[in-house]
Every structure is written in structure tokens, then in C-alpha cells.
Design a protein around this motif. Structure first.
Motif, mmCIF file in Angstrom:
data_model
loop_
_atom_site.group_PDB
_atom_site.id
_atom_site.type_symbol
_atom_site.label_atom_id
_atom_site.label_comp_id
_atom_site.label_asym_id
_atom_site.label_seq_id
_atom_site.Cartn_x
_atom_site.Cartn_y
_atom_site.Cartn_z
ATOM 1 N N GLY A 44 0.815 -1.210 0.000
ATOM 2 C CA GLY A 44 0.000 0.000 0.000
ATOM 3 C C GLY A 44 0.848 1.260 0.000
ATOM 4 O O GLY A 44 2.069 1.235 0.169
ATOM 5 N N ASP A 45 0.149 2.389 -0.211
ATOM 6 C CA ASP A 45 0.831 3.684 -0.234
ATOM 7 C C ASP A 45 0.962 4.230 1.178
ATOM 8 O O ASP A 45 0.253 3.809 2.109
ATOM 9 C CB ASP A 45 0.057 4.681 -1.100
ATOM 10 N N VAL A 46 1.877 5.174 1.354
ATOM 11 C CA VAL A 46 2.110 5.814 2.640
ATOM 12 C C VAL A 46 1.860 7.312 2.497
ATOM 13 O O VAL A 46 1.733 7.843 1.390
ATOM 14 C CB VAL A 46 3.559 5.553 3.133
ATOM 15 N N VAL A 125 13.396 4.413 2.223
ATOM 16 C CA VAL A 125 13.403 5.371 1.111
ATOM 17 C C VAL A 125 11.971 5.593 0.647
ATOM 18 O O VAL A 125 11.265 4.629 0.306
ATOM 19 C CB VAL A 125 14.282 4.871 -0.052
ATOM 20 N N VAL A 126 11.560 6.852 0.640
ATOM 21 C CA VAL A 126 10.216 7.231 0.180
ATOM 22 C C VAL A 126 10.316 7.693 -1.272
ATOM 23 O O VAL A 126 11.201 8.473 -1.631
ATOM 24 C CB VAL A 126 9.615 8.345 1.052
ATOM 25 N N ARG A 136 0.890 9.684 -5.446
ATOM 26 C CA ARG A 136 1.171 8.467 -4.684
ATOM 27 C C ARG A 136 2.509 8.602 -3.980
ATOM 28 O O ARG A 136 3.410 9.305 -4.460
ATOM 29 C CB ARG A 136 1.233 7.250 -5.611
ATOM 30 N N CYS A 137 2.661 7.872 -2.837
ATOM 31 C CA CYS A 137 3.940 7.739 -2.146
ATOM 32 C C CYS A 137 4.097 6.283 -1.729
ATOM 33 O O CYS A 137 3.180 5.689 -1.135
ATOM 34 C CB CYS A 137 4.002 8.627 -0.904
ATOM 35 N N VAL A 138 5.249 5.688 -2.045
ATOM 36 C CA VAL A 138 5.539 4.308 -1.660
ATOM 37 C C VAL A 138 6.805 4.313 -0.815
ATOM 38 O O VAL A 138 7.643 5.217 -0.903
ATOM 39 C CB VAL A 138 5.701 3.400 -2.892
ATOM 40 N N LEU A 139 6.949 3.236 0.029
ATOM 41 C CA LEU A 139 8.080 3.141 0.944
ATOM 42 C C LEU A 139 8.879 1.884 0.629
ATOM 43 O O LEU A 139 8.318 0.778 0.540
ATOM 44 C CB LEU A 139 7.587 3.113 2.394
ATOM 45 N N SER A 175 12.312 11.876 -4.050
ATOM 46 C CA SER A 175 12.812 10.756 -3.250
ATOM 47 C C SER A 175 13.590 11.303 -2.051
ATOM 48 O O SER A 175 14.395 12.234 -2.200
ATOM 49 C CB SER A 175 13.699 9.841 -4.091
ATOM 50 N N TYR A 176 13.358 10.695 -0.877
ATOM 51 C CA TYR A 176 14.047 11.091 0.346
ATOM 52 C C TYR A 176 13.951 9.924 1.324
ATOM 53 O O TYR A 176 13.232 8.935 1.089
ATOM 54 C CB TYR A 176 13.444 12.367 0.946
ATOM 55 N N THR A 177 14.678 10.013 2.414
ATOM 56 C CA THR A 177 14.652 8.970 3.436
ATOM 57 C C THR A 177 13.853 9.431 4.643
ATOM 58 O O THR A 177 13.623 10.627 4.850
ATOM 59 C CB THR A 177 16.086 8.620 3.887
ATOM 60 N N GLN A 178 13.432 8.434 5.440
ATOM 61 C CA GLN A 178 12.774 8.708 6.722
ATOM 62 C C GLN A 178 13.616 8.070 7.836
ATOM 63 O O GLN A 178 13.773 6.832 7.837
ATOM 64 C CB GLN A 178 11.363 8.136 6.752
#
Length: 700
Positions: A44-46, A125-126, A136-139, A175-178
Motif C-alpha cells: 500500500g501507499d504511505v 526510502v520514500v 502516490r507515495c511508496v516506501l 525521493s528522500y529517506t525517513q
């Protein structure tokens, strides 16, 4: 048939310019890693929440580059959607903490440090995707053994399949990290439409698309749309401007096959064509076929307009963006090229349809803006001539400073920048000290300044001495007088060379008398005389008639200051007496070429009204006529017997003052030699016209 010059068909068959896409089967998103990495895609998406940047506690994985690829996601063989595959390249960011104290010098290793180095580096990584109306955003979870990497080293990439998008859409990817350890990466991409992909049989929205051909026929360009007769579609022509929004130019809703004709003057590099079926959610396809057309580029520069806006602004108006550069230059009075100046305008492409500021402290009418393309000058406009007046005879000084605040000055001249106080033979070098004093005393206007350079405009009016103006005026007047004298003398020489005009009039007695007149005319032509006689103008006589020919010759001769010569013969005397007796009627001409008889209606009134002296001369030939036979009316002008009185006759024909007496006698001798044989032959002929009775008989 039109000759195709550019054929761009939306029928998407195989072509070197058409992309064939990889097919992915099924709706599931997937992720895969390069060797050495392990990755996992969350279901799923985040939420897309980048958060603020935090400091890395040690080495971490961060994205360094984004790369995209187009693929097809297919649910059936002919039911596919365009999809964007994203590859994220990763690297190690940060350093391991170094041991402290004696541990650096061979002491026992820290077990926790060794354990961390044998563990894995992990990152969340997002990947964020936006394409209207989708977001959309995926992880992705990625890890790599820490012992296999070094700080700053690239460790591989993660590939995500895939984000669905519409044909022709503009997509944005981040793209970036969490947590986030650095600024996010971003990428913007404009996706192709049906024309650039091999998807005609796979994407159903492309099935109903109109097919468009562009062709040329002479000065016309044809847009040919090949669709079925009942299909409705929209067609739009617009200017696709890089700087600013698109500008619509022409729009129509059409049905069936259509051919739209454009004139070559309507072409511009940014003129684009958009076509789409008039159906819900239809795909719009755009092409810009004139980007490389030379005619379109010529039209663009013809339509471009350079404006200068007070107080220090300028603007370049054009339908399309221009690959051009703008520079400041100095235009000296008196013509010549505009010389480029130091203050640089932005070197990037000129922004059209937008007011820009010039980097000037003060304005001057000699300052101009040039717009060039590919080192070719296209446009030039000088600053506000209407408000600042015409160009000034000012000297432009260029000041250059070094880091130690030492400065040098030179004056901009057509030959280049001349250093002040130099020994050059130019105006700036001769006035170098005065110009330097003007600059130091504040008489020069500063136009531009920065840390290393400056421009000054110094007036030169006071160095133009007024006394030289009077000298030049006297010289000009003297030259004008010399020129007028030259023209006057030239006219005199020209008139003397051409000679005086003489019109010979006689009555055609017989062929022998005509030969005598011809001999006289030929002899007179050897002198500086221009002789006109009807013997030499028979064609004009036949075309115009004797009366019209005489009128034209008489008017021209008298206007040029010439003389009309009346050659009396027995027949001519008879004609004159008949005219004087009848008065009201003109004597009938003896022949079609007898100009004498036709001219009496104009000649005799001149004598009767006293206008003949100075314009007419009479003459008769020795042995053919007695002097008493000449009617008294014609004796108001000189009448000479030829050849016995040739010197007086020639003296009357010549211009006043020409020639000297000795030369006149020599000319009379030459004319007499030419005239005497013809006269002797006429006097010896049977039926001598010198006999009074014969003369009277011939004249009646």
C-alpha cells in the motif's frame, strides 16, 4: 500533388523514432535491487511527509540520483496503460566514529564498534509521484552489509515498478529517506503521447486518434487530417512559449477529413498543432513541426520588436522564445558600427515579452541595445532618442581599476580604445589632458560602474572652435563659386563644340538644285554648325507631313539660339509672291517633301510683324537669281549671294565673336570649293534655271 517536406504521422507503426516499450503483466507494484542490496516494498501507499532534515548518527544510505523508464502495464493483450519505472541510486552518507585515547595506538578494540561494523546499513526510502490528477507515495526498505561499503561510495540501486500515468502528462518525482538526512531529490518529466510510442494496438485511448500529416506546396503549408467522415475532433494551433504560458492562435471543432492551409508567413518555430477526438477523457496529441524550418525562423525575427522603456528598461517582443543575446553598445554620430561596451547583459537566452532593467547609472542617447543570434546582428535600438534628442559628439571614457585601486583610462574611438596621454594621432590622444581634467572636475557623466570598471561620457562641444566654422564656410563658398564657374565654362565649351543650329529652307526646283542644296548643307556641317534640311529627313517628313516637320524644326532651332536660312530660287520667289497676293490661302506644295511651301504660313508672319531680324538669313546662288528678284519683304534681314558673298554669310551664321577673320576666309574658301562644282553642273544643264523666263515658268 503537394511535395511532402515534413511528414509526421500519428499512425504509430515501427520507426527508428518510435519507442517500443517493455510489457509488465498484472497490476502489482514490485521492487528489485542490484546485487549486494536487499530491499522490500511496503504494501500500500504511505503518507507523503518529508519532515525536516536531521543529522546522521553515523553512516546512512541516502538516494543520490533518480532515473526513469517508460513501460506498459498490461491487463490484457490490448488493454495496457503507460507506466513510469523509477530507479533510485544509493550511496553512503556520513562516517564511522573513530576510537579515542590509547585505542588508536594499539589498544583493545571497542566490541560495540566492531559489532556495528559487522551489522547492516538500513534505510527507509520514500518515492513520491505526482501526475495530475494522481498522487502516490511508496516506501522501500533497503539494507546493505556495513563491512562492504565506504563513506561516499555508491552501493547500487533500487528499481520500482511502476507508477501509472496518462499519455502526454507531466510527472514529478521526489525521493528522500525517513528520517531525512539531506534535501530530497526531484525530477520532472513530460511523457510522450501516442505519436512517439509503439502503443497503437495496446492503449485503447489511442485507437480513435486522428492521423495528421504536414506537407508543403509552394508558399502554402497543408495540414491534412485523415479520419472517418463521421468522426468529430478538435484542432488547435498555438504558440508554445518556453517563457510563459502557451498562446492560443486558432481553434476549431471539425468533422471528417480536413485540409487546413497555412501561408508560409504564418510559420513560427513555436507554432504547434494539437488534435484530439471529441470524446470524454480523450488523449490530446501535440506536434511542433516547424522548430527547424528556416522560413519559420526568418518570420520570427521579422516579427520581433525591440523596445526601450524609460528610464532604464528594455523589452523584446516576439511570438516565440529567441535564441539570442543582448549587449550594450556605443553609437558615435556620423554612422559606423555600434561598438560593444563592457557592462554585460545576462548572457543567457533573452527573455521575450518581459521588461528588463539595464545596468546603468545614467542614460545617454548614444547608448544602444543590440540583439544578436549566432553572432549575427538582428535588432538594434538606441536609448530613447525621442526624449533625449539626437546622438551627441561626446567622448566615451573607459576606466579600468586593478585590485590595488590603480586606474587607467582610454577613450573609445572607431579604431579602438585609445589610452589618454598617448602619442597616437587621434582626437582623443590630442585632447587627452583636457579630457582628464574634465573627468577630475566632474564635467563628465558616469554611465556605469562596478568594482573594476566604469564608463564616463565627456562632452566635446567646447573643443569645437567657432572661428573654424567661419573658415569652413568661406571655403565652402569659394568651392561653390569655382563649381559654378566650372559649370558655366563647361556649358560654353559644350555649346561651342556642338556649334550653332541652322535650318535650311528651299523650294524643290529639280534634282540638280537639290544636289546644290545638299552640297551646301554638307559643307556647312564641316564647320561648327548643326544643319537641319529636309533632304536628310525624308522619313520624318513622310510620317509627320511638311508643315508639322517644319514647325518642330523651327521651334527647336530658335529655342537653341540658331538661325533659319531661306534659300531663294526662281520657284521660291514665285511661291512668295503668290502667298503675298492671296494672303488668306496657303500655296499648294509642289511635292510631298516641299517644306518651303509648307513653311510660308509661319515664316512670312515673322517678317510682316518684325520678328525676323536676328532669327532669319536669306541667300541665293550666283547665276540662278538676280538680287532684285528677292521680294522686298525679305530684305529686312541680310541676304547673301553664294558663293561670292560666303565670308559675310558664314560670319552671320557663326556665334558672335567666332571666328577670327583669317579663319573665316579659310572656311569660306573650303565651302566655295565644295559648292562650286554642283553650281557649275546646274548652270550648264539644258533648260538653264538661271534664265528668267525659265525661272518664271518653273515657278508657276
Amino acid at each position: 500533388m503537394p511535395v511532402p517536406w515534413f511528414l509526421l504521422s500519428l499512425a504509430l507503426g515501427r520507426s527508428p523514432m518510435v519507442l517500443s516499450l517493455e510489457r509488465l503483466v498484472g497490476p502489482q507494484d514490485t521492487a528489485r535491487c542490484s546485487p549486494g542490496l536487499s530491499c522490500h516494498l511496503w504494501d500500500g501507499d504511505v503518507l507523503c511527509l518529508p519532515g525536516s532534515i536531521v543529522s546522521a548518527p553515523g553512516p546512512v544510505l541516502v538516494p543520490t540520483r533518480l532515473q526513469t523508464e517508460l513501460v506498459l502495464r498490461c491487463y490484457q493483450e490490448t488493454d495496457c496503460d503507460l507506466c513510469v519505472r523509477v530507479a533510485i541510486h544509493l550511496a553512503v552518507h556520513g562516517h564511522w566514529e573513530e576510537p579515542k585515547g590509547e585505542e588508536k595506538f594499539g589498544g583493545a578494540a571497542d566490541p560495540e564498534l566492531e559489532e556495528s561494523r559487522n551489522a547492516f546499513l538500513q534505510a527507509q526510502v520514500v518515492l513520491s509521484f505526482q501526475a495530475y490528477p494522481t498522487a502516490r507515495c511508496v516506501l522501500l526498505e533497503v539494507q546493505v552489509p556495513a563491512a562492504l561499503v565506504q563513506p561516499g561510495q555508491s552501493v547500487g540501486s533500487v528499481v520500482f515498478d511502476c507508477f501509472e500515468a496518462a499519455l502526454g502528462a507531466e510527472v514529478r518525482i521526489w525521493s528522500y529517506t525517513q528520517p531525512r538526512y539531506q534535501k530530497e531529490l526531484n525530477l520532472t518529466q513530460h511523457l510522450p503521447d501516442c505519436k512517439g510510442l509503439e502503443v497503437r494496438d495496446s492503449i485503447q485511448s489511442c485507437w480513435a486518434l486522428p492521423w495528421l500529416n504536414v506537407s508543403a506546396d509552394g508558399d502554402d503549408v497543408h495540414l491534412v487530417l485523415d479520419v472517418s467522415e463521421d468522426q468529430r475532433f478538435g484542432l488547435s494551433l498555438y504558440w508554445n512559449q518556453v517563457q510563459g504560458p502557451t498562446k492560443p492562435w486558432w481553434h476549431r471543432n471539425l468533422t471528417g477529413p480536413q485540409t487546413i492551409t497555412l501561408n508560409h508567413t504564418d510559420l513560427f518555430p513555436c507554432l504547434c498543432i494539437q488534435v484530439w477526438p471529441l470524446e470524454p477523457d480523450s488523449v490530446r496529441t501535440s506536434i511542433c513541426p516547424f522548430r527547424e524550418d528556416p522560413r519559420a525562423h526568418r518570420n520570427l525575427w521579422r516579427a520581433a520588436r525591440l523596445q526601450l522603456l524609460p528610464p532604464r528598461g528594455w523589452r523584446l517582443d516576439a511570438p516565440c522564445s529567441l535564441p539570442a543575446e543582448a549587449t550594450l553598445c556605443w553609437q558615435a554620430p556620423g554612422g559606423g558600427p555600434c561598438q560593444s561596451l563592457v557592462p554585460p547583459l545576462p548572457p543567457a537566452n533573452v527573455t521575450v515579452n518581459k521588461a528588463l532593467e539595464l545596468p546603468l547609472l545614467n542614460v545617454h542617447p548614444n547608448l544602444c541595445v543590440q540583439v544578436s543570434s549566432w553572432e549575427k546582428l538582428q535588432l538594434q535600438e538606441c536609448l530613447w532618442v525621442d526624449s533625449l534628442g539626437p546622438l551627441k559628439d561626446d567622448m566615451l571614457l573607459v576606466e579600468t581599476r586593478d585590485p590595488h585601486n590603480n586606474r587607467s583610462l582610454c577613450a573609445l574611438e572607431p579604431s579602438g580604445c585609445t589610452p589618454l596621454l598617448s602619442r597616437a594621432s587621434t582626437r582623443a590622444a590630442r585632447l587627452g589632458e583636457q579630457l582628464l581634467q574634465d573627468l577630475q572636475s566632474g564635467q563628465c557623466l558616469q554611465l556605469w560602474d562596478d568594482d573594476l570598471r566604469a564608463l564616463w561620457a565627456c562632452p566635446m562641444d567646447k573643443y569645437v572652435h567657432q572661428r573654424w566654422a567661419l573658415v569652413w564656410l568661406a571655403c565652402l563658398l569659394f568651392a561653390a563659386v569655382l563649381f559654378l564657374l566650372f559649370l558655366f565654362r563647361k556649358d560654353q565649351v559644350k555649346a561651342a563644340t556642338r556649334g550653332r543650329a541652322a535650318l535650311l529652307l528651299y523650294s524643290a526646283e529639280d534634282s540638280g538644285f537639290e544636289r546644290l542644296v545638299s552640297a551646301l548643307a554638307s559643307a556647312l556641317c564641316q564647320l561648327p554648325l548643326r544643319v537641319a534640311v529636309d533632304l536628310w529627313s525624308r522619313r520624318e517628313l513622310s510620317a509627320q507631313g511638311p508643315l508639322a516637320w517644319f514647325h518642330a524644326q523651327r521651334r527647336q532651332t530658335l529655342q537653341e539660339g540658331g538661325v533659319v536660312v531661306l534659300l531663294f530660287s526662281p520657284g521660291a520667289v514665285v511661291l512668295c509672291r503668290e502667298w503675298l497676293q492671296d494672303g488668306a490661302s496657303t500655296p499648294t506644295p509642289h511635292g510631298p517633301h516641299d517644306a518651303f511651301a509648307a513653311s510660308l504660313s509661319c515664316v512670312l508672319p515673322d517678317f510682316l510683324q518684325g520678328r525676323a531680324p536676328g532669327r532669319y538669313v536669306g541667300a541665293y546662288f550666283d547665276g540662278l537669281l538676280h538680287s532684285d528678284a528677292v521680294p522686298a519683304l525679305f530684305r529686312s534681314v541680310p541676304v547673301f549671294s553664294l558663293p561670292s558673298q560666303l565670308p559675310g554669310f558664314l560670319g552671320t551664321l557663326q556665334e558672335p565673336g567666332d571666328p577670327r577673320p583669317g579663319l573665316l576666309r579659310e572656311r569660306a574658301r573650303l565651302v566655295s570649293q565644295a559648292l562650286q562644282p554642283a553650281l557649275d553642273q546646274l548652270l550648264k544643264a539644258p533648260g538653264d534655271p538661271g534664265d528668267p523666263e525659265d525661272g518664271a515658268r518653273d515657278g508657276t
